[in-house]
Motif scaffolding. Structure first.
Motif, PDB file in Angstrom:
ATOM      1  N   GLN A 151      12.945   8.670  79.312  1.00 63.17           N
ATOM      2  CA  GLN A 151      11.819   8.971  78.423  1.00 63.17           C
ATOM      3  C   GLN A 151      12.148  10.138  77.494  1.00 63.17           C
ATOM      4  N   SER A 152      12.910  11.083  77.988  1.00 65.57           N
ATOM      5  CA  SER A 152      13.280  12.229  77.149  1.00 65.57           C
ATOM      6  C   SER A 152      14.188  11.796  76.005  1.00 65.57           C
ATOM      7  N   VAL A 153      15.110  10.885  76.298  1.00 70.55           N
ATOM      8  CA  VAL A 153      15.999  10.387  75.235  1.00 70.55           C
ATOM      9  C   VAL A 153      15.173   9.661  74.181  1.00 70.55           C
ATOM     10  N   LEU A 154      14.246   8.812  74.632  1.00 73.21           N
ATOM     11  CA  LEU A 154      13.413   8.072  73.670  1.00 73.21           C
ATOM     12  C   LEU A 154      12.582   9.039  72.833  1.00 73.21           C
ATOM     13  N   ARG A 155      12.037  10.052  73.490  1.00 71.52           N
ATOM     14  CA  ARG A 155      11.252  11.041  72.748  1.00 71.52           C
ATOM     15  C   ARG A 155      12.120  11.758  71.706  1.00 71.52           C
ATOM     16  N   SER A 160       9.240   4.796  71.164  1.00 73.21           N
ATOM     17  CA  SER A 160       8.166   4.673  72.146  1.00 73.21           C
ATOM     18  C   SER A 160       8.695   4.170  73.484  1.00 73.21           C
ATOM     19  N   PRO A 161       8.387   4.868  74.591  1.00 73.20           N
ATOM     20  CA  PRO A 161       8.808   4.392  75.912  1.00 73.20           C
ATOM     21  C   PRO A 161       8.211   3.017  76.231  1.00 73.20           C
ATOM     22  N   ALA A 162       7.047   2.699  75.683  1.00 72.60           N
ATOM     23  CA  ALA A 162       6.431   1.395  75.966  1.00 72.60           C
ATOM     24  C   ALA A 162       7.317   0.253  75.455  1.00 72.60           C
ATOM     25  N   GLN A 163       8.038   0.520  74.424  1.00 78.84           N
ATOM     26  CA  GLN A 163       8.896  -0.524  73.831  1.00 78.84           C
ATOM     27  C   GLN A 163      10.216  -0.678  74.581  1.00 78.84           C
ATOM     28  N   TYR A 164      10.595   0.362  75.317  1.00 81.03           N
ATOM     29  CA  TYR A 164      11.891   0.360  76.006  1.00 81.03           C
ATOM     30  C   TYR A 164      11.689   0.820  77.447  1.00 81.03           C
ATOM     31  N   PRO A 165      11.101  -0.035  78.291  1.00 81.38           N
ATOM     32  CA  PRO A 165      10.809   0.399  79.672  1.00 81.38           C
ATOM     33  C   PRO A 165      12.070   0.721  80.459  1.00 81.38           C
ATOM     34  N   PHE A 166      11.899   1.630  81.423  1.00 79.35           N
ATOM     35  CA  PHE A 166      13.042   2.047  82.234  1.00 79.35           C
ATOM     36  C   PHE A 166      13.319   1.051  83.361  1.00 79.35           C
TER      37      PHE A 166
END
Ligand code: SF4
Length: 220
Positions: A151-155, A160-166
């Motif tokens: 999430q930190s990388v996406l931020r 958006s984390p919603a677009q790229y779930p972990f």
């Protein structure tokens, strides 16, 4: 600034915790842990944060505790490190150890008590991660270790984390010109002990990654 400011005290709770540790453990690092590896690297590995007796003690990410026992051998096995053992003895850096085309950093650079940074601390330290990524001119791939790092990388990349779930061993082709994002469960002692992450499963992530970041001799 292209590296962690060793005097950063933007997170009062973490700064106070480190000040307390500096009084008690006078030969430990006890400061924000700077990244390790060349800025010209094509791979950036992002973890959660320093372990108390690991990177917080040694001053080098993923060293001194079990967290590095999967990571450094994997880096070595896939040609990103000159040795599998990052430390010489208990604390001092192994002089034969260097990272090749890889750099290691953390989403939160100060030791979080109980390994649990707050949301505000994660957000505050994102500034350092954003600058780090911007300072790597050849960056081709990022490996996020664990959900917080992901999430930190996406931020940091304004995605958006919603677009790229972990999830474990995922690959995301981010919008150009951004690097490819790879994900893995964190190589923590907890994940290793509980069987959530095995050496084989971790190395499969590196095998996928190596295809996108070929050894220099394999390019062209
Ligand atoms: S966690 Fe990051 S932002 Fe917070 S004090 Fe440490 S280096 Fe600064």
């Amino acid at each position: 600034m292209t590296h962690t400011d060793l005097e950063c005290v933007a997170c009062p709770r973490l700064a106070a915790h480190l000040a307390d540790l500096r009084r008690r453990e006078t030969d430990w690092h006890n400061r924000p842990v700077p990244s390790f590896g060349p800025l010209a690297a094509r791979l950036l590995v992002v973890g959660l944060g320093p372990g108390e007796k690991g990177a917080n003690r040694t001053g080098r990410p993923f060293t001194g505790d079990v967290a590095g026992e999967l990571l450094y051998p994997a880096l070595y096995h896939f040609g990103f490190a000159s040795a599998a053992e990052p430390l010489d003895g208990d604390k001092s850096a192994n002089p034969r150890m260097r990272l090749m085309d890889a750099r290691i950093t953390n989403a939160v650079r100060c030791l979080p008590p109980a390994n649990k940074p707050t949301s505000a601390e994660i957000r505050a330290c994102n500034l350092h991660l954003r600058r780090e990524i911007a300072a790597m001119p050849r960056l081709a791939a990022i490996l996020a270790l664990g959900g917080v790092a992901h999430q930190s990388v996406l931020r940091a990349l304004c995605l958006s984390p919603a677009q790229y779930p972990f999830g474990h061993n995922l690959r995301y082709d981010l919008p150009a010109p951004l690097p490819i994002l790879f994900t893995s469960y964190h190589c923590s002692g907890y994940n290793w002990r509980t069987g959530r992450l095995s050496r084989e499963s971790f190395e499969r992530v590196f095998a996928a990654l190596r295809k996108e970041v070929p050894l220099a001799a394999e390019e062209n």
